[in-house]
Design a protein around this motif. Structure first.
Motif, short mmCIF file in Angstrom:
data_model
loop_
_atom_site.label_atom_id
_atom_site.label_comp_id
_atom_site.label_asym_id
_atom_site.label_seq_id
_atom_site.Cartn_x
_atom_site.Cartn_y
_atom_site.Cartn_z
N TYR A 1 7.14 -15.17 2.82
CA TYR A 1 5.90 -15.36 2.36
C TYR A 1 5.85 -14.44 1.06
O TYR A 1 5.83 -13.19 1.19
N MET A 2 5.43 -15.22 -0.22
CA MET A 2 5.09 -14.28 -1.38
C MET A 2 3.83 -14.76 -1.93
O MET A 2 3.44 -15.75 -1.96
N GLU A 3 2.81 -13.78 -2.35
CA GLU A 3 1.64 -13.97 -3.22
C GLU A 3 1.86 -13.93 -4.63
O GLU A 3 2.71 -12.85 -5.11
N LYS A 4 1.19 -15.06 -5.35
CA LYS A 4 1.26 -14.76 -6.72
C LYS A 4 0.09 -13.74 -7.12
O LYS A 4 -1.11 -13.86 -6.59
N PRO A 5 0.19 -13.21 -8.32
CA PRO A 5 1.52 -13.02 -9.06
C PRO A 5 2.62 -12.25 -8.16
O PRO A 5 2.45 -11.60 -7.51
N ASP B 1 6.83 -10.39 -8.66
CA ASP B 1 7.96 -10.07 -9.67
C ASP B 1 9.01 -10.61 -9.16
O ASP B 1 9.58 -11.01 -8.23
N LEU B 2 9.74 -11.46 -10.42
CA LEU B 2 10.68 -12.07 -10.34
C LEU B 2 12.03 -11.71 -9.72
O LEU B 2 12.68 -12.32 -9.09
N ARG B 3 12.06 -10.37 -10.01
CA ARG B 3 13.46 -9.60 -9.37
C ARG B 3 13.27 -9.44 -7.91
O ARG B 3 14.45 -9.82 -7.02
N GLU B 4 12.13 -9.46 -7.18
CA GLU B 4 11.97 -9.30 -5.73
C GLU B 4 12.18 -10.68 -5.33
O GLU B 4 12.77 -10.75 -4.09
N GLU C 1 14.06 -13.08 -6.54
CA GLU C 1 15.42 -13.44 -6.49
C GLU C 1 16.16 -12.56 -5.30
O GLU C 1 17.07 -13.35 -4.75
N ALA C 2 15.56 -11.63 -5.12
CA ALA C 2 16.32 -10.68 -3.86
C ALA C 2 16.13 -11.24 -2.70
O ALA C 2 16.91 -11.28 -1.72
N ARG C 3 14.85 -11.67 -2.59
CA ARG C 3 14.37 -12.52 -1.34
C ARG C 3 15.34 -13.67 -0.92
O ARG C 3 15.50 -14.03 0.26
N LEU C 4 15.50 -14.53 -2.04
CA LEU C 4 16.27 -15.77 -2.18
C LEU C 4 17.70 -15.45 -1.88
O LEU C 4 18.20 -16.05 -0.86
N ARG C 5 18.20 -14.46 -2.32
CA ARG C 5 19.48 -13.92 -1.81
C ARG C 5 19.81 -13.74 -0.37
O ARG C 5 20.58 -14.02 0.36
N ALA C 6 18.73 -13.04 0.15
CA ALA C 6 18.70 -12.53 1.43
C ALA C 6 18.69 -13.78 2.44
O ALA C 6 19.33 -13.93 3.35
#
Length: 222
Positions: free
Chosen positions: A98-102, A104-107, A109-114
């Protein structure tokens, strides 16, 4: 890796699609909950990025329907809704993160990879099968440490086979991967790309075996 982005804000969606495609993902974009639900019923995806505030059915309802079909595809909820209640509701319904807007794109993508590593039982960012190494996040492949340049469709086919090895991948699922590359595919497209991959894998210690009426599997040979 094939991602489904469910986001009705055109500016956010455009930026995310562009960034994720540059990172090597194949991205399908749904602007509504009904569209997302239909795509998830019809196609296999590797991961869903799900907004909650959608113009028709709520994102939580999309998630509920997905999990009611016992589909374990990873889901990352990405929403402007704040508050612990929304996060708890999403996680209780089967969201994986779960991530809230706004954000960080880097975070992101890191979560997607995990999530992708976890869902495919990967210990690293690579898929390794004998002499074959694939990088899903860069769409690169190598055989016996020598890089092989694969067109997008050949890579998609090989990735699907390698991720599931030694299990069988149905012809229908492979066809879905080809369709998501954007162009129409003929009835014999899967056979054409399987033939090309077999030529590339010749004498490599890997082979693609056909199970008639079922599909194909990638396996190591003696």
């Amino acid at each position: 890796m094939n991602l489904l982005l469910v986001e009705d804000d055109p500016l956010i969606a455009q930026g995310l699609v562009q960034a994720l495609q540059q990172s090597g993902y194949t991205v399908t974009h749904a602007t509504s909950g009904q569209c997302a639900d239909g795509l998830l019923r019809a196609y296999d995806m590797d991961l869903v990025i799900l907004d909650l505030g959608l113009p028709d059915i709520d994102g939580l309802e999309v998630l509920r329907r997905l999990r009611s079909r016992r589909h374990r595809i990873p889901v990352l909820v990405l929403t402007a809704r704040d508050g612990i209640e929304q996060q708890v509701a999403a996680l209780d319904l089967g969201a994986d993160d779960y991530m809230e807007k706004p954000f960080d794109l880097r975070e992101l993508e890191a979560r997607l990879r995990a999530l992708l590593r976890r869902s495919h039982n990967l210990n690293s960012d690579e898929i390794v099968l004998g002499p074959l190494r694939l990088s899903p996040f860069h769409h690169t492949a190598s055989l016996a440490s020598s890089r092989i340049d694969l067109p997008a469709r050949e890579y998609e086919m090989l990735e699907a086979l390698a991720l599931n090895a030694p299990r069988v991948v149905t012809k229908a699922r492979l066809a879905q991967r080809l369709i998501r590359q954007g162009d129409e595919v003929g009835d014999n497209a899967v056979e054409v790309y399987i033939h090309r991959l077999r030529r590339r894998l010749k004498d490599s210690g890997l082979a693609i075996r056909t199970l008639r009426g079922v599909g194909y599997l990638l396996e190591e040979t003696d």
